[in-house]
Scaffold this motif. Structure first.
Motif, PDB file in Angstrom:
ATOM      1  N   VAL A 180       0.849  -1.190   0.000  1.00  0.00           N
ATOM      2  CA  VAL A 180       0.000   0.000   0.000  1.00  0.00           C
ATOM      3  C   VAL A 180       0.886   1.241   0.000  1.00  0.00           C
ATOM      4  O   VAL A 180       1.905   1.287   0.678  1.00  0.00           O
ATOM      5  N   GLY A 233      -2.936   3.785  -3.144  1.00  0.00           N
ATOM      6  CA  GLY A 233      -3.350   2.623  -3.916  1.00  0.00           C
ATOM      7  C   GLY A 233      -2.763   1.341  -3.375  1.00  0.00           C
ATOM      8  O   GLY A 233      -1.931   1.350  -2.471  1.00  0.00           O
ATOM      9  N   LEU A 234      -3.262   0.226  -3.926  1.00  0.00           N
ATOM     10  CA  LEU A 234      -2.768  -1.115  -3.623  1.00  0.00           C
ATOM     11  C   LEU A 234      -1.874  -1.550  -4.771  1.00  0.00           C
ATOM     12  O   LEU A 234      -2.192  -1.295  -5.934  1.00  0.00           O
ATOM     13  N   PHE A 235      -0.790  -2.269  -4.456  1.00  0.00           N
ATOM     14  CA  PHE A 235       0.189  -2.629  -5.471  1.00  0.00           C
ATOM     15  C   PHE A 235       0.625  -4.077  -5.316  1.00  0.00           C
ATOM     16  O   PHE A 235       0.538  -4.652  -4.231  1.00  0.00           O
ATOM     17  N   ALA A 278       4.776   0.048  -5.398  1.00  0.00           N
ATOM     18  CA  ALA A 278       4.220   1.036  -4.463  1.00  0.00           C
ATOM     19  C   ALA A 278       5.184   2.206  -4.283  1.00  0.00           C
ATOM     20  O   ALA A 278       4.773   3.374  -4.306  1.00  0.00           O
ATOM     21  N   LEU A 305      -5.230   1.389   3.578  1.00  0.00           N
ATOM     22  CA  LEU A 305      -5.779   2.328   2.605  1.00  0.00           C
ATOM     23  C   LEU A 305      -7.264   2.448   2.900  1.00  0.00           C
ATOM     24  O   LEU A 305      -8.000   1.470   2.807  1.00  0.00           O
ATOM     25  N   GLU A 334       4.570  10.458  -7.605  1.00  0.00           N
ATOM     26  CA  GLU A 334       3.563  11.401  -7.137  1.00  0.00           C
ATOM     27  C   GLU A 334       4.157  12.562  -6.341  1.00  0.00           C
ATOM     28  O   GLU A 334       3.548  13.620  -6.251  1.00  0.00           O
ATOM     29  N   LEU A 374     -10.850   3.861   1.946  1.00  0.00           N
ATOM     30  CA  LEU A 374     -11.590   4.384   0.802  1.00  0.00           C
ATOM     31  C   LEU A 374     -12.784   5.197   1.257  1.00  0.00           C
ATOM     32  O   LEU A 374     -13.392   5.034   2.206  1.00  0.00           O
TER      33      LEU A 374
END
Length: 82
Positions: A38, A48-50, A56, A80, A63, A82
């Motif tokens: 994560v 996000g999830l990787f 990741a 994470l 970013e 949401l």
């Protein structure tokens, strides 16, 4: 090297009077309770999830504009939300 020519000293933006980013985006990378990798922004609005740690970290580095110290690897669980 010319002894009369020196490099300018680096001064943090807050001290030099140059406006700094109010909330620079930083990311925490780690695994969630299910073992997924994560990446989560410190402000909680990105992430996000990787499939792998490298993916990741690559996302987080991209970013943050490749800023030094903008990505931290956590030894604790990272969730994470949401």
């Amino acid at each position: 090297m010319n002894p009369e020519r020196t490099m300018p000293s680096l001064v943090p933006a807050a001290v030099s009077g140059t406006p700094a980013a109010a909330d620079p985006i930083r990311f925490i990378v780690g695994q969630d309770r299910r073992g997924h990798w994560v990446a989560v922004a410190s402000h909680g609005r990105a992430g996000g999830l990787f499939r792998s740690r490298e993916a990741a970290i690559g996302f987080a580095v991209g970013e943050t504009g490749h800023r030094p110290d903008a990505v931290r690897l956590s030894g604790e669980r990272v969730e994470l939300r949401l």
